[in-house]
Design a protein around this motif. Structure first.
Motif, PDB file in Angstrom:
ATOM      1  N   CYS A 147      57.452  17.343  13.955  1.00 45.39           N
ATOM      2  CA  CYS A 147      58.048  16.184  13.282  1.00 45.39           C
ATOM      3  C   CYS A 147      57.058  15.610  12.254  1.00 45.39           C
ATOM      4  O   CYS A 147      57.422  15.248  11.142  1.00 45.39           O
ATOM      5  CB  CYS A 147      58.377  15.081  14.276  1.00 45.39           C
ATOM      6  SG  CYS A 147      59.541  15.539  15.559  1.00 45.39           S
TER       7      CYS A 147
ATOM      8  N   HIS B  69      64.611  22.120  10.952  1.00 43.95           N
ATOM      9  CA  HIS B  69      64.077  21.069  11.830  1.00 43.95           C
ATOM     10  C   HIS B  69      64.859  19.760  11.645  1.00 43.95           C
ATOM     11  O   HIS B  69      65.264  19.129  12.611  1.00 43.95           O
ATOM     12  CB  HIS B  69      62.589  20.851  11.548  1.00 43.95           C
ATOM     13  CG  HIS B  69      61.953  19.850  12.485  1.00 43.95           C
ATOM     14  ND1 HIS B  69      61.062  20.199  13.463  1.00 43.95           N
ATOM     15  CD2 HIS B  69      62.121  18.503  12.594  1.00 43.95           C
ATOM     16  CE1 HIS B  69      60.701  19.111  14.130  1.00 43.95           C
ATOM     17  NE2 HIS B  69      61.332  18.056  13.610  1.00 43.95           N
TER      18      HIS B  69
ATOM     19  N   CYS C 233      66.495  18.374  14.969  1.00 42.44           N
ATOM     20  CA  CYS C 233      65.644  17.489  15.770  1.00 42.44           C
ATOM     21  C   CYS C 233      66.336  16.132  15.996  1.00 42.44           C
ATOM     22  O   CYS C 233      66.758  15.472  15.048  1.00 42.44           O
ATOM     23  CB  CYS C 233      64.300  17.288  15.080  1.00 42.44           C
ATOM     24  SG  CYS C 233      63.254  16.110  15.931  1.00 42.44           S
TER      25      CYS C 233
ATOM     26  N   CYS D  68      64.154  13.438  14.129  1.00 43.06           N
ATOM     27  CA  CYS D  68      64.031  13.539  12.677  1.00 43.06           C
ATOM     28  C   CYS D  68      65.367  13.389  11.953  1.00 43.06           C
ATOM     29  O   CYS D  68      65.417  12.877  10.846  1.00 43.06           O
ATOM     30  CB  CYS D  68      63.397  14.869  12.281  1.00 43.06           C
ATOM     31  SG  CYS D  68      61.633  14.913  12.647  1.00 43.06           S
TER      32      CYS D  68
END
Ligand SMILES: [Zn+2]
Lengths: 209, 100
Positions: free
Chosen positions: B18, B44, B48, B51
């Motif tokens: 992150c 990601h 995530c 995030c």
């Protein structure tokens, strides 16, 4: 100059570099008054906004703008053609605006420590904060939303406010901003990123559910 | 053979953290990262749980900032500026320069 005002009214977004008559650079650098007035006409509004966001006073912003053009005219012979002439002009304006701000601190802004506190936290590479989508009802009230955003931008320290103004509001390129501020592209992005994160954090207080 | 090795290498390459993604968010938005990094960041940010909402707020912040146009120059700005410059620089209307 009623004609010019009309043009501006039709194109409220002076952000996008609208179809403007190109300025004869050679004439401008030789001090041709016509080319110079053309530069003044084309750049005054946007440059004024940038200066205003630094000094936060309309009267002072107007006087800094005038001084900027005056100095530019006297210093055309020092223009090195490493950048666009407008980039060079903005650098003059911003330096004068900063000097004016130093002379009279008009209001309190956040400190560098405040900006640091407004950055997201990480532990072993992972976000430590919890983030959820902002409440659409709280964001729906247009005038209130605009007021909050404007206030948040105003609170940024001058250097941070400046990159946000140039890059995100006036939509200059990273390279142009770097040239104006005499820092690297990477430094522009770092400062911009920190400013945006601080703003996000300030707005989160209002918009979270 | 090399090609296959490269594929395997990619599969086992750890996802960025992150913090790494966050550090280069401005670069990511501007699209100046190498294509492969750009793709790994995107994955990601899409997946995530921390995030994803953070990035949405970050982008929303950008949108809101762009909306801020409350600085309206005074009506006579241009007139004043040109008057000021004419007075200080001895500029004529620009037409008679060629006669000089
Ligand atoms: Zn993450």
């Amino acid at each position: 100059m009623p004609k010019l005002k009309q043009t501006q009214a039709q194109e409220p977004s002076t952000k996008a570099r609208s179809a403007r008559a190109p300025i004869d650079l050679e004439a401008l650098l030789e001090g041709d008054p016509k080319a110079f007035e053309q530069l003044v006409q084309q750049e005054s509004t946007r440059l004024y906004r940038v200066i205003y966001r630094i000094v936060n006073d309309h009267h002072e912003a107007e006087s800094v703008l005038q001084e900027t053009f005056l100095q530019a005219y006297k210093r055309f012979h020092t223009f090195r053609r490493e950048s666009k002439v407008t980039t060079w002009l903005y650098a003059i304006g911003i330096n004068l605006a900063r000097a004016s701000l130093r002379k009279s601190r008009r209001y309190d802004t956040l400190s560098d420590e405040d900006i640091e506190r407004l950055q997201p936290g990480f532990s072993r590479g992972m976000h430590t904060g919890n983030y959820e989508a902002w409440n659409p009802h709280k964001m729906a009230e247009r005038s209130e939303r605009k007021r909050l955003v404007h206030e948040a931008i105003r609170k940024l320290p001058p250097d941070y406010r400046l990159v946000v103004t140039l890059r995100d509001i006036e939509e200059l390129s990273t390279a142009e901003v770097a040239h104006i501020l005499n820092i690297s592209d990477g430094a522009v992005r770092v400062r911009l990123h920190r400013a945006r994160q601080a703003l996000r954090s300030l707005l989160d207080r209002y918009f979270r559910s | 053979m090399l090609h296959l090795l490269e594929k395997i290498r990619r599969i086992f390459r750890p996802s960025p953290s992150c913090q790494e993604v966050n550090r280069f968010l401005a670069e990511y938005i501007e699209g100046v990262l190498p294509a492969e990094t750009q793709a790994r960041f995107k994955m990601h940010l899409d997946q995530c749980a921390k995030c994803k909402p953070y990035f949405e707020q970050y982008l929303m912040t950008l949108e809101l900032v762009k909306e801020d146009e409350e600085v309206n120059p005074p009506e006579e700005l241009l007139e004043h500026t040109i008057e000021f410059l004419r007075a200080h620089l001895n500029l004529k209307n620009g037409e008679d320069r060629n006669d000089a």
